[in-house]
Enzyme design. Sequence first.
Site, PDB file in Angstrom:
ATOM      1  N   LEU A 404       0.810  -1.216  -0.071  1.00 34.44           N
ATOM      2  CA  LEU A 404      -0.085   0.009  -0.026  1.00 34.44           C
ATOM      3  C   LEU A 404       0.828   1.245   0.031  1.00 34.44           C
ATOM      4  O   LEU A 404       1.976   1.299   0.498  1.00 34.44           O
ATOM      5  CB  LEU A 404      -0.823   0.078   1.309  1.00 34.44           C
ATOM      6  CG  LEU A 404      -1.862  -1.124   1.444  1.00 34.44           C
ATOM      7  CD1 LEU A 404      -2.587  -0.804   2.790  1.00 34.44           C
ATOM      8  CD2 LEU A 404      -2.965  -1.056   0.119  1.00 34.44           C
ATOM      9  N   ASP A 405       0.438   2.321  -0.522  1.00 35.93           N
ATOM     10  CA  ASP A 405       1.287   3.594  -0.688  1.00 35.93           C
ATOM     11  C   ASP A 405       1.373   3.940   0.785  1.00 35.93           C
ATOM     12  O   ASP A 405       0.615   3.651   1.504  1.00 35.93           O
ATOM     13  CB  ASP A 405       0.334   4.718  -1.299  1.00 35.93           C
ATOM     14  CG  ASP A 405       0.413   4.603  -2.886  1.00 35.93           C
ATOM     15  OD1 ASP A 405       1.189   3.707  -3.377  1.00 35.93           O
ATOM     16  OD2 ASP A 405      -0.232   5.278  -3.386  1.00 35.93           O
ATOM     17  N   MET A 406       2.449   4.538   1.349  1.00 40.82           N
ATOM     18  CA  MET A 406       2.811   5.130   2.488  1.00 40.82           C
ATOM     19  C   MET A 406       1.565   5.810   3.243  1.00 40.82           C
ATOM     20  O   MET A 406       1.118   5.625   4.267  1.00 40.82           O
ATOM     21  CB  MET A 406       4.062   5.937   2.639  1.00 40.82           C
ATOM     22  CG  MET A 406       4.366   6.473   3.910  1.00 40.82           C
ATOM     23  SD  MET A 406       5.723   7.371   4.101  1.00 40.82           S
ATOM     24  CE  MET A 406       5.233   9.020   3.432  1.00 40.82           C
ATOM     25  N   THR A 408      -1.654   5.770   2.420  1.00 37.13           N
ATOM     26  CA  THR A 408      -2.879   4.780   2.278  1.00 37.13           C
ATOM     27  C   THR A 408      -3.111   3.973   3.630  1.00 37.13           C
ATOM     28  O   THR A 408      -1.791   3.099   3.922  1.00 37.13           O
ATOM     29  CB  THR A 408      -3.125   3.957   1.072  1.00 37.13           C
ATOM     30  OG1 THR A 408      -2.758   4.882   0.048  1.00 37.13           O
ATOM     31  CG2 THR A 408      -4.321   3.439   0.930  1.00 37.13           C
TER      32      THR A 408
END
Length: 569
Positions: A404-406, A408
């Site tokens: 996951l994106d940082m 998110t």
Amino acid sequence: MPIQEQCFTSFTESINGYALPTKFTFPFYYEPHPLCILAAQQLQGHLQQQTNWQHNFGLTDDEENVIGKMFGVLLVQKPSGEIGYLSAFSGKLAEQNLLPHFVPPVFDMLSKDSFFLEQQSAINALNEQLDSLLKNPNIAVVRSQLSAYEATASEEIKAMQAKMTLSRKIRKQKRAEQTSDNDESQLMNAQLSQESINEKNQLKALKAHWQVQIDALRAQLDNFTDQIDALKTKRKILSASLQQQLFAQYRFLNAQGVEKEINDIFSESAHPPPAGTGECAAPKLLQYAFKWQLKPLAMAEFWWGRSPKSEVRQHQNFYPACKGKCQPILAHMLEGIELDDNPLIVNPALNKSLAIIYQDDEMLVINKPAEFLSVPGKSIEDSVYLRIKRDFPHAEGPLIVHRLDMSTSGLMVIALSKRAHKKLQKQFINRSVEKRYVALLSGDLDGEQGDIDLPLRGDLYDRPRQLVCHQHGKPAKTRWQVIARIKSNENLPVDAHGSVNTKVYLYPKTGRTHQLRVHCAHSLGLNMPIVGDDLYGRKAERLYLHAEYLSLEHPLTKENMVFQVDAEF
């Protein structure tokens, strides 16, 4: 007016109530200082009211030839103590480098005595020749004829070879039927051998016949392509030479009065300077300030106009300086100046923990907080990977199955064994895992559901930003569905378009970097950034994007498993 004051702009209202910055802006991630916001608003008013030049920013029409533009303001202090600001634009504006109110370029390539115009004219002449050759209808005719000849030759040769195969079988059968070795059988064998030789000669002649015609057409086509390649090579050499000459003219000052040209500045960089380096607003502003002994206090850059087709740029939003072109230059220009702390090297996961939603001997499912790296980054080690490695020392294999994106939050699957990792990762690769995200969009979204299909690739000169690119991008598809429309209150940030936020489900069919963020923000997607998106929208206390639902197959038992954790917002 003295030249050093021609670009200095005083504030039109009193700034006595504003505190001056104590440190200069960290240019690659910042919240604009209130005085920079005031300066930007004043500059935007000038853009709307001035009549000295015209530029199509695409704010009032749907024409194709529109060019939004990045503008910058630099808060400065005169030796006398007076506070004001400088203004700049990136690249050219209204096809000009020099316009009233704006600082000049570091090097004016458009001046009459500039070598640039003469050499650019030569390159333009090559472009015209090249365009004329590429449009030559004879090329298409020859290419089509060559394709047709090659297809016909292939068919006739295959037919001849099939006929020879059948004849060979017949001759073999005739030889097998002979019962004695007399003169008659010897004569027949000689005839059969001659037939074989004749057929081989016919095949050879057929191939030669077509080869002559095909070679003639290829020679014609090669003649065209050789001319085109020669022009392209000449253009490439001239362009590279011109670029190097240009770079040698761009010399940047810093606060200590040290001057360096682009080639020296980029000498230790992993990449050569991209085209257009030195034309951004930030270096122009600092160059003017240092040249005329104006003290830089703070800086901000904003986008004005319609977004480019590939990028996500919101009208009037503030943006950091680009990394590919500006980072090496600004490192030199800001040397010795005390900057705001770099938030990009501060660990945002400090004092945060990973909530384990499910655990067995093979896998974990965790709820990752927002602002928590999935894997170690360049500047920050702390991450899901390192936390799991620390807390589960007997776990084997790569651990991380997907990311996951940082920024998110939400559900992540962790493999605790090599076999589990292999089987879980295969499910993600085969897209058999069902994923659902929930997001809050900054505006009132039209429609109730739909699909977005916009291919993505990384921005080579401004990572980690992503671009929409139909030529080189990887496929990226997202389905969306409206959950609710929410009036903004003290618990939710007011969006850029009004007083309504739209809560949506997002179903990514692919898993590209920043896919959901770009698909929401891009003008060809939902054209509505996710609330709190500091890259493609406007920063808030967090990114309002959460991975709330996962459905997958257990790597060993093959049991269907469903996990859901509601978003905190």
